[in-house]
Motif scaffolding. Structure first.
Motif, mmCIF file in Angstrom:
data_model
loop_
_atom_site.group_PDB
_atom_site.id
_atom_site.type_symbol
_atom_site.label_atom_id
_atom_site.label_comp_id
_atom_site.label_asym_id
_atom_site.label_seq_id
_atom_site.Cartn_x
_atom_site.Cartn_y
_atom_site.Cartn_z
ATOM 1 N N LYS A 158 -51.325 -1.219 -6.485
ATOM 2 C CA LYS A 158 -51.801 -2.584 -6.702
ATOM 3 C C LYS A 158 -52.935 -2.527 -7.727
ATOM 4 O O LYS A 158 -54.000 -1.963 -7.461
ATOM 5 C CB LYS A 158 -52.301 -3.206 -5.408
ATOM 6 N N LYS B 117 -55.246 -2.598 -17.321
ATOM 7 C CA LYS B 117 -54.394 -3.009 -16.199
ATOM 8 C C LYS B 117 -52.935 -2.644 -16.466
ATOM 9 O O LYS B 117 -52.266 -2.045 -15.610
ATOM 10 C CB LYS B 117 -54.530 -4.512 -15.957
ATOM 11 N N ASP C 233 -55.888 -12.245 -12.132
ATOM 12 C CA ASP C 233 -55.202 -12.238 -10.840
ATOM 13 C C ASP C 233 -56.067 -12.886 -9.770
ATOM 14 O O ASP C 233 -57.294 -12.955 -9.889
ATOM 15 C CB ASP C 233 -54.901 -10.794 -10.412
ATOM 16 N N HIS C 234 -55.402 -13.347 -8.710
ATOM 17 C CA HIS C 234 -56.151 -13.765 -7.528
ATOM 18 C C HIS C 234 -56.474 -12.506 -6.729
ATOM 19 O O HIS C 234 -55.580 -11.751 -6.348
ATOM 20 C CB HIS C 234 -55.319 -14.724 -6.664
ATOM 21 N N VAL C 235 -57.753 -12.287 -6.495
ATOM 22 C CA VAL C 235 -58.200 -11.090 -5.776
ATOM 23 C C VAL C 235 -58.883 -11.538 -4.490
ATOM 24 O O VAL C 235 -59.895 -12.248 -4.534
ATOM 25 C CB VAL C 235 -59.168 -10.244 -6.621
ATOM 26 N N GLU D 62 -53.574 -13.224 -18.352
ATOM 27 C CA GLU D 62 -54.062 -13.971 -17.203
ATOM 28 C C GLU D 62 -54.782 -13.068 -16.199
ATOM 29 O O GLU D 62 -54.494 -11.882 -16.096
ATOM 30 C CB GLU D 62 -52.900 -14.680 -16.505
ATOM 31 N N LEU E 59 -55.289 -4.971 -10.104
ATOM 32 C CA LEU E 59 -55.690 -6.368 -10.203
ATOM 33 C C LEU E 59 -56.801 -6.561 -11.231
ATOM 34 O O LEU E 59 -57.692 -5.724 -11.353
ATOM 35 C CB LEU E 59 -56.175 -6.875 -8.845
#
Length: 313
Positions: free
Chosen positions: A50, A39, A68-70, A66, A52
């Motif tokens: 983007k 990443k 990610d919100h996907v 951490e 993720l």
């Protein structure tokens, strides 16, 4: 892992504006190290895209990085890359097929070629090692590495080689590890974090050492839900102690089984004999000397252990 497939991967990386990275459930340091290392590498290569990381956060490995919100909409027209996962059912977050193209990058024996591109190198110690190799194959050399990326990939290599003690540690593994260590991350702090365990986990390890079975050069232990509750630890935390019995004199292979309610997760390890074919017969697979399986009753677990004893003999 051919030059043509690497070239196609690079073409897709150049083409797609959204790239989503997946890895397997119950991630280990290599799964997270390769996912988060890639990443950050892609963010450096393509600052405007983007990138993720999908999957659940694991508390004891949160120091690696951490997730990610996907959202579902992120997958529209996206390139999806799955790391360190041999077969599709073990991928964390089953939306991985919702993108436009799918790439598999892995070092396990290829039992399930679920990607449009399957970059698999079973000679690599880890998927993190493969990601480091890809940087070189892309022609960027060390230009696209930095301290954060090197740290993640090094964590993955250290994790899957057992701190360079396992026989998957090759000359190339050490060369790549040496290259990554040229970056000034805190090696000692990282190793300490990887080894750190809570007091209740240490008490649990004491139980394992006092109560595992040993017969015909094979060790085994079955962790019930009652034991998990007694020591107040999760099934994932318990599995960290899979190698607790590995130093017993004369031991050739061992089984660490945890009852998770709807299934019994079995981790199989060996010092010499090949075990991934045994694991495959019990809904699993993996490396020749380190594999996982799933059974659905104590009786089926006993049968697996008896077969393992026969293999060792």
């Amino acid at each position: 892992m051919t030059k043509n497939s690497i070239k196609l991967l690079l073409n897709w990386l150049n083409t797609y504006e959204t790239i989503i990275l997946h890895r397997h459930v119950r991630p280990d340091p290599d799964a997270l190290g390769s996912q988060l290392g890639l990443k950050m590498l892609l963010k450096k290569m393509y600052p405007s895209k983007k990138i993720l990381a999908a999957g659940e956060t694991v508390d004891n490995l949160a120091f690696i990085g951490e997730m990610d919100h996907v959202s579902d909409s992120d997958y529209n027209g996206a390139l999806v890359i799955v790391l360190d996962t041999a077969n599709a059912p073990r991928i964390d977050d089953q939306r991985f097929r919702s993108g436009e193209k799918l790439v598999k990058i892995d070092h396990h024996p290829p039992v399930d070629d679920y990607g449009d591109i399957n970059l698999v190198d079973i000679k690599a110690s880890s998927t993190s090692e493969i990601i480091a190799e890809l940087v070189m194959n892309f022609g960027y050399g060390k230009d696209y590495l930095n301290k954060a990326i090197a740290r993640c990939l090094y964590i993955g290599i250290v994790g899957d080689t057992g701190r360079f003690l396992f026989n998957n540690t090759t000359v190339r593994t050490m060369q790549i590890a040496g290259l990554l260590r040229e970056y000034d991350f805190d090696h000692t702090a990282m190793i300490n974090q990887m080894q750190q365990r809570s007091l209740k986990s240490i008490h649990f390890q004491g139980y394992v050492l006092q109560n595992f079975n040993y017969e015909d050069h094979v060790g085994s232990i079955f962790i019930t839900p009652e034991l998990l509750e007694q020591f107040d630890i999760s099934a994932n935390e318990a599995s960290l102690f899979v190698n607790s019995m590995s130093d017993v004199e004369g031991i050739e292979a061992w089984v660490f089984a945890v009852d998770e309610g709807d299934q019994i997760r079995v981790r199989i390890r060996s010092k010499r004999v090949t075990i991934n074919e045994l694991a495959a017969r019990y809904n699993g697979g993996g490396h020749p000397l380190a594999s996982g399986a799933t059974v659905y009753s104590p009786e089926e677990l006993d049968q697996l252990i008896e077969e393992l004893k026969s293999i060792v003999k």
